[in-house]
Structure formats: C-alpha cells, structure tokens
Design an enzyme around this catalytic site. Structure first.
Site, PDB file in Angstrom:
ATOM      1  N   TRP A  79       0.806  -1.223   0.000  1.00 30.19           N
ATOM      2  CA  TRP A  79       0.000   0.000   0.000  1.00 30.19           C
ATOM      3  C   TRP A  79       0.834   1.266   0.000  1.00 30.19           C
ATOM      4  CZ3 TRP A  79       1.735   2.575   4.126  1.00 30.19           C
ATOM      5  CH2 TRP A  79       2.252   1.817   5.187  1.00 30.19           C
ATOM      6  N   LYS A 126      -2.359  -8.250  -7.861  1.00 23.94           N
ATOM      7  CA  LYS A 126      -3.187  -8.057  -6.665  1.00 23.94           C
ATOM      8  C   LYS A 126      -2.628  -6.891  -5.859  1.00 23.94           C
ATOM      9  CE  LYS A 126      -3.199  -9.075  -2.501  1.00 23.94           C
ATOM     10  NZ  LYS A 126      -3.839  -7.890  -1.900  1.00 23.94           N
ATOM     11  N   PRO A 127      -3.329  -5.749  -5.896  1.00 22.01           N
ATOM     12  CA  PRO A 127      -2.872  -4.610  -5.089  1.00 22.01           C
ATOM     13  C   PRO A 127      -3.224  -4.825  -3.617  1.00 22.01           C
ATOM     14  CG  PRO A 127      -4.926  -4.058  -6.195  1.00 22.01           C
ATOM     15  CD  PRO A 127      -4.571  -5.456  -6.644  1.00 22.01           C
ATOM     16  N   ALA A 128      -2.599  -4.030  -2.743  1.00 16.34           N
ATOM     17  CA  ALA A 128      -2.914  -4.110  -1.313  1.00 16.34           C
ATOM     18  C   ALA A 128      -4.386  -3.773  -1.090  1.00 16.34           C
ATOM     19  CB  ALA A 128      -2.034  -3.140  -0.532  1.00 16.34           C
ATOM     20  N   GLY A 182       6.576  -6.336  -0.300  1.00 14.91           N
ATOM     21  CA  GLY A 182       5.846  -6.277   0.959  1.00 14.91           C
ATOM     22  C   GLY A 182       6.757  -6.665   2.104  1.00 14.91           C
ATOM     23  N   SER A 183       6.155  -7.150   3.168  1.00 12.69           N
ATOM     24  CA  SER A 183       6.933  -7.407   4.383  1.00 12.69           C
ATOM     25  C   SER A 183       7.706  -8.724   4.262  1.00 12.69           C
ATOM     26  CB  SER A 183       5.990  -7.458   5.579  1.00 12.69           C
ATOM     27  OG  SER A 183       5.065  -8.506   5.394  1.00 12.69           O
ATOM     28  N   GLU A 204      10.835  -8.062  -3.050  1.00 14.48           N
ATOM     29  CA  GLU A 204      11.284  -6.745  -2.561  1.00 14.48           C
ATOM     30  C   GLU A 204      10.691  -6.608  -1.171  1.00 14.48           C
ATOM     31  OE1 GLU A 204      13.288  -4.736  -4.119  1.00 14.48           O
ATOM     32  OE2 GLU A 204      13.277  -5.496  -6.166  1.00 14.48           O
ATOM     33  N   LEU A 205      11.515  -6.837  -0.149  1.00 15.59           N
ATOM     34  CA  LEU A 205      10.967  -6.996   1.208  1.00 15.59           C
ATOM     35  C   LEU A 205      11.359  -5.844   2.127  1.00 15.59           C
ATOM     36  CD1 LEU A 205      11.623 -10.851   1.391  1.00 15.59           C
ATOM     37  CD2 LEU A 205       9.604  -9.652   0.544  1.00 15.59           C
ATOM     38  N   ARG A 264      10.331  10.865   3.586  1.00 19.30           N
ATOM     39  CA  ARG A 264       9.632  10.507   2.358  1.00 19.30           C
ATOM     40  C   ARG A 264       8.526   9.528   2.737  1.00 19.30           C
ATOM     41  NH1 ARG A 264      11.806   6.528  -2.089  1.00 19.30           N
ATOM     42  NH2 ARG A 264      10.429   7.016  -3.823  1.00 19.30           N
ATOM     43  N   CYS A 276      10.228   1.301   2.513  1.00 22.69           N
ATOM     44  CA  CYS A 276      11.212   0.254   2.818  1.00 22.69           C
ATOM     45  C   CYS A 276      12.602   0.865   2.869  1.00 22.69           C
ATOM     46  CB  CYS A 276      11.151  -0.831   1.759  1.00 22.69           C
ATOM     47  SG  CYS A 276      11.289  -0.143   0.101  1.00 22.69           S
ATOM     48  N   GLU A 306      11.429  -2.529  11.557  1.00 21.84           N
ATOM     49  CA  GLU A 306      11.087  -1.366  10.732  1.00 21.84           C
ATOM     50  C   GLU A 306      10.137  -0.480  11.517  1.00 21.84           C
ATOM     51  OE1 GLU A 306       9.391  -3.342   7.159  1.00 21.84           O
ATOM     52  OE2 GLU A 306      10.517  -1.833   6.062  1.00 21.84           O
ATOM     53  N   SER A 349      16.235   5.798  -4.975  1.00 16.27           N
ATOM     54  CA  SER A 349      15.318   5.248  -5.975  1.00 16.27           C
ATOM     55  C   SER A 349      15.472   5.974  -7.297  1.00 16.27           C
ATOM     56  CB  SER A 349      13.875   5.402  -5.489  1.00 16.27           C
ATOM     57  OG  SER A 349      13.729   4.801  -4.235  1.00 16.27           O
TER      58      SER A 349
HETATM   59  P1  NAP Z   1       2.404  -6.892   3.619  1.00 14.56           P
HETATM   60  O1  NAP Z   1       1.506  -6.989   4.773  1.00 14.56           O
HETATM   61  O2  NAP Z   1       3.444  -7.926   3.443  1.00 14.56           O
HETATM   62  O3  NAP Z   1       1.444  -6.813   2.349  1.00 14.56           O
HETATM   63  C1  NAP Z   1       1.944  -6.656   1.050  1.00 14.56           C
HETATM   64  C2  NAP Z   1       1.004  -7.328   0.083  1.00 14.56           C
HETATM   65  O4  NAP Z   1       0.978  -8.718   0.349  1.00 14.56           O
HETATM   66  C3  NAP Z   1      -0.439  -6.842   0.169  1.00 14.56           C
HETATM   67  O5  NAP Z   1      -0.986  -6.818  -1.125  1.00 14.56           O
HETATM   68  C4  NAP Z   1      -1.089  -7.914   1.018  1.00 14.56           C
HETATM   69  O6  NAP Z   1      -2.465  -8.046   0.806  1.00 14.56           O
HETATM   70  C5  NAP Z   1      -0.364  -9.136   0.506  1.00 14.56           C
HETATM   71  N1  NAP Z   1      -0.439 -10.278   1.419  1.00 14.56           N
HETATM   72  C6  NAP Z   1      -0.529 -10.265   2.766  1.00 14.56           C
HETATM   73  N2  NAP Z   1      -0.609 -11.532   3.222  1.00 14.56           N
HETATM   74  C7  NAP Z   1      -0.566 -12.346   2.145  1.00 14.56           C
HETATM   75  C8  NAP Z   1      -0.616 -13.756   1.962  1.00 14.56           C
HETATM   76  N3  NAP Z   1      -0.722 -14.590   2.988  1.00 14.56           N
HETATM   77  N4  NAP Z   1      -0.575 -14.255   0.709  1.00 14.56           N
HETATM   78  C9  NAP Z   1      -0.468 -13.434  -0.347  1.00 14.56           C
HETATM   79  N5  NAP Z   1      -0.423 -12.079  -0.244  1.00 14.56           N
HETATM   80  C10 NAP Z   1      -0.453 -11.546   0.998  1.00 14.56           C
HETATM   81  O7  NAP Z   1       3.189  -5.505   3.572  1.00 14.56           O
HETATM   82  P2  NAP Z   1       2.607  -4.044   3.670  1.00 14.56           P
HETATM   83  O8  NAP Z   1       2.372  -3.718   5.092  1.00 14.56           O
HETATM   84  O9  NAP Z   1       1.497  -3.846   2.700  1.00 14.56           O
HETATM   85  O10 NAP Z   1       3.834  -3.194   3.094  1.00 14.56           O
HETATM   86  C11 NAP Z   1       4.840  -2.738   3.882  1.00 14.56           C
HETATM   87  C12 NAP Z   1       6.057  -3.654   3.756  1.00 14.56           C
HETATM   88  O11 NAP Z   1       6.481  -3.656   2.404  1.00 14.56           O
HETATM   89  C13 NAP Z   1       7.219  -3.129   4.560  1.00 14.56           C
HETATM   90  O12 NAP Z   1       7.880  -4.210   5.179  1.00 14.56           O
HETATM   91  C14 NAP Z   1       8.116  -2.516   3.482  1.00 14.56           C
HETATM   92  O13 NAP Z   1       9.474  -2.443   3.825  1.00 14.56           O
HETATM   93  C15 NAP Z   1       7.874  -3.422   2.331  1.00 14.56           C
HETATM   94  N6  NAP Z   1       8.216  -2.759   1.074  1.00 14.56           N
HETATM   95  C16 NAP Z   1       9.337  -3.160   0.419  1.00 14.56           C
HETATM   96  C17 NAP Z   1       9.713  -2.531  -0.750  1.00 14.56           C
HETATM   97  C18 NAP Z   1      10.952  -2.946  -1.482  1.00 14.56           C
HETATM   98  O14 NAP Z   1      11.083  -2.572  -2.640  1.00 14.56           O
HETATM   99  N7  NAP Z   1      11.857  -3.709  -0.866  1.00 14.56           N
HETATM  100  C19 NAP Z   1       8.929  -1.501  -1.266  1.00 14.56           C
HETATM  101  C20 NAP Z   1       7.774  -1.103  -0.572  1.00 14.56           C
HETATM  102  C21 NAP Z   1       7.424  -1.764   0.600  1.00 14.56           C
HETATM  103  P3  NAP Z   1      -3.522  -7.452   1.866  1.00 14.56           P
HETATM  104  O15 NAP Z   1      -3.514  -6.001   1.662  1.00 14.56           O
HETATM  105  O16 NAP Z   1      -4.803  -8.077   1.493  1.00 14.56           O
HETATM  106  O17 NAP Z   1      -3.057  -7.845   3.224  1.00 14.56           O
END
Ligand code: NAP
Length: 489
Positions: free
Chosen positions: A160, A184-186, A240-241, A262-263, A290, A296, A393, A453
């Site tokens: 998100w 699949k977006p957040a 994501g995470s 990308e975590l 930012r 991340c 984080e 970036s």
């Molecule tokens: P997240 O909870 O891991 O969610 C990311 C995405 O994964 C969402 O679309 C979420 O859907 C989905 N998801 C969650 N549980 C899942 C499952 N069991 N199976 C499949 N998909 C699943 O992370 P977030 O809170 O949205 O984003 C923040 C994290 O992203 C932070 O840790 C950040 O550092 C990381 N991030 C990394 C980068 C990079 O480039 N390294 C860039 C941006 C963000 P739902 O919305 O339905 O839960």
C-alpha cells in the site's frame, strides 16, 4: 480540463475486478471498503475476488500469453510510452487518488506519479533492446546461440505504501518482456491500480495481458495460494513485508517459480566526522520523511560520529519540529497520517520502548489529538542498541540517533541486522565512501544523498530484504528466461 476533486477522481475509477478485458463483480458479491486514513472513514468500495475469480484471472493471463509473447517489441514499447504520457497528463488525478486512499500529501503523491510513470518510459526503451548472443564453442565444433524469451504468466502482489510505483516497476518490465499478469494490489489501496489498469486498456493493452483482482485482508492468502501453486504460473513477484515474503517463497518452491522479492528494510544512516552536517540533515529529512517514513528505504537507525551528534540531532529536531501535520489534500501540510490505526500504534509502542530503555525525546514523541492516524515527527537521542526499533522497521516519522566512535564500530552497527536493502553514508572523504560502500552488506548505498530510488538503477536488497532487482538494465531480466541452442556444424 475539469478541476480534479475527491468526488471526480473516485467516481472515475472502475470498482470491479478486471479479468480478460472485462470489469466484473466478485463471484459472491462481496466488496472491500477503501478508507481515507486522514478520517478513518470509507471513501468507496471495490469488488472482492473469490478463489474462482482468482483462477479466472490466471486463466485469462494464460490464454493471452502466447499471442502477447509474439507481439513485436516495438509495439510493446510504444504502448508503454503511450501509457507513460497518459499518466503524466493525468498526474493530478493519480496524485489525488493516492493521497485519498493512502494518506501521503499531494506533493508526495505528485512525486510518486512522476517516479512511477518513469518506469514505463524506461521499459518502453528496454523493450526493443532484448537480445541474445552467438559464439563458437571452445572446441570449435559447435556454435552456441542464446535467446531471451518471456518467463510467462506472472503473479504480482503489491503493497500500500507506493500504490502506483510498486505496480509500474513490475508491470513495465513485464509488458516490455512479453509476460502476461495477474496483479493483486494491497487491500488498503486498490483504486490507483484500478485506474492504472483502465489507462492501460485505453492505451490498447490486449485483453487478458493484465488482470487485476482485489482481496480482503482476510481472504488474500486463500485466493493467492492456489494461484501460486498452479502449475501454469511461471513467476511470482512480491513487494511487501519479509514475513509474508518468506511464506510466499515457500509456496513458490512447489512449482520452482521464478521469484522476485522486494521486502522489508532497516536502513542505517551513517554520518562520519568529516561529513557536511547541513547536507547530512537535508539527506536525513529525505531518507526519513519521504512517505511519512512508510518506505522500505526509510532511514531506520541514525549512527552519528560522537563529535557531530549533538549538532546533527539538534538541527534534525528543528527541521522535524517545524513540519505541519494534516490531511494530505490540504495546502501547507508537510506530513499526512499513517496508513491505519495498527501502523500508528506500532510506531507509538516502539517509541515507548526506546524511551523506557533510556532514549531522550528531542522533539515529538506523541500521538496528536483529533481524528486520523497521525504521529508527530520525532527525534530521539541516545537510543540504546537494544531498543526494539534498532531491529524492527519503524515505518513512521521517527528518527532514533545513536553515536559511534570508529569506522569499524559504525560498520558493525550498520550490518547488525537481518535486513540489507539500503544504507546511507555521509562523508567528504572519497576513499572512506568507497571503503564503507564495499563493507556495507546492502543491495544499495546512498553516498551523501538521502534517496536512491531511480528507474534507471537496479533497486533491491540482500539478506532478508529480498532477491531480484527492479529498474535499471537488470529489471527486465527478471521477466526473461535464457534459452541456449547448441548447433553442430
Ligand atoms: P504486507 O503486509 O506484506 O502486504 C503486502 C502485500 O501482500 C499486500 O498486497 C497484502 O495483501 C499481501 N499479502 C498479505 N498476506 C498475504 C498472503 N498470505 N498471501 C499473499 N499475499 C499476501 O506488507 P505491507 O504492510 O502492505 O507493506 C509494507 C512492507 O512492504 C514493509 O515491510 C516494506 O518495507 C515493504 N516494502 C518493500 C519494498 C521494497 O522494494 N523492498 C517496497 C515497498 C514496501 P492485503 O492487503 O490483502 O493484506
């Protein structure tokens, strides 16, 4: 052009699932509320996918794959270029949409629109530069030919925090390479992706090449897992995470999928004794603030040489204390709300833990009164290395400062984490900048700058921050397989 208002942008976005070129409701009629983090109230609702809808989206991607792979690279490039131009023309609409569903200020959203669109421009140029090689085998008896081919149907799961750019960074190279997609977006921020899908449709992207499904937070795993385990899927790319990424990699191991992850990050920000303090504070404001710290790449731990720590912390506290909090759509607002209550409470708990362990609050440190998920821009001094925020984080506007004495200590502290996405260092000594860049166990290093970036650079991490790179020349390789053909003479 008509004025862009909250109502006009929300009304203009399709709210359905996008499957095989059709907008449709979810199979069981369920919807997802999209909330405004500045008020906590629903902006609108979008369709939620069932397991069968997810499968239908993959069916569409699989059906479209062969024709799409045969499309001339120039056509794929021109389509991306047209999409880049259209996003740029409609920048205000995309910016308003992101501010509404995610909370960041309009100025930040405009920055993301420009950054996100650039991935389409960059990959429009890469689409026509995919090539193989030709060589003679060492024994001279055969010729070796390699060719690059699209990996195939790809599942993309995005977070998100950057609703547009985290999508274009994946969709751009996939279109350029000739892969079809299910995206699949957040669940918190689907509107930007739906607007993007509609824009790509208008630009002539063939039906089935891009499919978008939304899921509720509760059903996400149940809808995604069968797709990841489906033998027709060839690649999974996730931003994501780290905990979710780990579990998705396990699921992907079943089909030995190509995987890009990308975590999470835990970026150190190092200020050496010869640094220009003003430049370091400017860099710190960017690296920390930012996206309200919800990046991340956000600086998570500030390690400042003891000779500069007081000057640096005081200057940073002055800058952070001068920021204005408020709804991102309002003029004069520097800092929007965090994405939801859970995110705000996590930041609050991390600050309480650090303070209980001896940290001093230089500015901020509280939840302001009123609606929305706001947290004050905060600077903490003397943060002990056993504070929880040294490992986790923060994902919020909090800058914890710790001092160091020697370069060896700085490197030890910086590398003492499971993460390895990005590190920042400030020094005027070129040889120190190079030595430190080599010693930092990170995928990216910012030298005298608080932002790394760039669509032309390979973005990505090592260790628990992920595998694979997005952007740069490397970005398209994630969507290509190398085939070798041996030819006997
Ligand atoms: P997240 O909870 O891991 O969610 C990311 C995405 O994964 C969402 O679309 C979420 O859907 C989905 N998801 C969650 N549980 C899942 C499952 N069991 N199976 C499949 N998909 C699943 O992370 P977030 O809170 O949205 O984003 C923040 C994290 O992203 C932070 O840790 C950040 O550092 C990381 N991030 C990394 C980068 C990079 O480039 N390294 C860039 C941006 C963000 P739902 O919305 O339905 O839960």
């Amino acid at each position: 052009m008509a004025a862009v208002t909250q109502k006009s942008v929300i009304d203009s976005v399709p709210k359905g699932l996008y499957i095989g070129g059709q907008w449709r409701d979810g199979g069981d009629g369920q919807t997802i509320a999209v909330d405004d983090p500045a008020t906590g109230k629903a902006l609108t609702h979008v369709a939620a996918a069932t397991v069968a809808d997810g499968r239908a989206a993959l069916d569409a991607a699989v059906a479209a794959q062969a024709d799409w792979a045969r499309t001339p690279p120039r056509d794929r490039g021109e389509l991306l270029r047209a999409a880049y131009e259209r996003i740029t023309e409609r920048a205000e609409e995309f910016a308003m949409l992101m501010t509404l569903e995610m909370g960041k200020t309009l100025a930040e959203s405009r920055g993301e629109v420009a950054y996100g669109a650039e991935f389409f421009r960059w990959f429009s140029e890469e689409a026509v530069r995919i090539s193989g090689r030709w060589s003679t085998a060492p024994n001279g008896a055969t010729r070796l030919m390699t060719m690059k081919q699209p990996v195939g149907p790809t599942l993309m799961i995005t977070p998100w925090n950057f609703p547009l750019a985290m999508g274009t960074r994946k969709i751009g190279p996939a279109i350029a390479a000739g892969c079809t997609m299910v995206v699949k977006p957040a669940s918190q921020t689907p509107l930007t992706m739906l607007a993007l899908a509609d824009l790509l449709r208008e630009c002539g992207l063939p039906d089935g090449v891009l499919n978008v499904v939304m899921t509720t937070h509760e059903t996400t795993g149940a809808v995604m897992e069968p797709l990841i385990r489906d033998p027709r899927l060839r690649k999974l790319t996730f931003t994501g995470s780290t905990p979710v990424g780990r579990s998705l990699m396990e699921q992907a191991s079943q089909g030995i999928l190509r995987v890009s992850m990308e975590l999470g990050g835990n970026a150190p920000f190092l200020v050496f004794e010869d640094a220009d303090v003003d430049q370091a504070v400017d860099g710190a404001m960017l690296a920390k603030m930012r996206n309200m710290g919800e990046a991340c790449t956000a600086a998570n731990r500030f390690y400042v040489h003891e000779s500069l720590a007081d000057e640096f912390s005081a200057a940073l506290a002055r800058r952070m204390g001068a920021l204005t909090l408020g709804k991102g759509t309002k003029d004069g607002v520097d800092v929007g709300p965090l994405v939801d209550e859970k995110a705000r409470d996590k930041v609050s708990a991390l600050v309480a833990d650090a303070v209980a362990k001896g940290a001093k609050v230089l500015v901020g440190g509280s939840v302001p009164s009123g609606d929305g998920w706001f947290y004050e821009p905060t600077v903490l001094a003397d943060v002990p290395t056993d504070a929880d925020m040294a490992r986790e984080e923060i994902f919020g506007p909090v800058a914890p400062v710790t001092t160091f004495r020697t370069d060896a200590e700085a490197i030890r502290l910086a590398n003492d984490t499971e993460y390895g996405l990005v590190a920042y260092l400030f020094t005027k000594d070129l040889s120190r900048a190079i030595t430190m860049s080599e010693a930092l166990e990170y995928g990216m290093v910012g030298v005298n700058q608080g932002i790394v970036s760039n669509p032309a650079a390979p973005f990505g991490g090592v260790k628990a921050s992920g595998v694979g790179r997005e952007g740069g020349f490397e970005g398209i390789d994630e969507y290509l397989e190398t085939k070798y053909v041996g030819i006997a003479l």
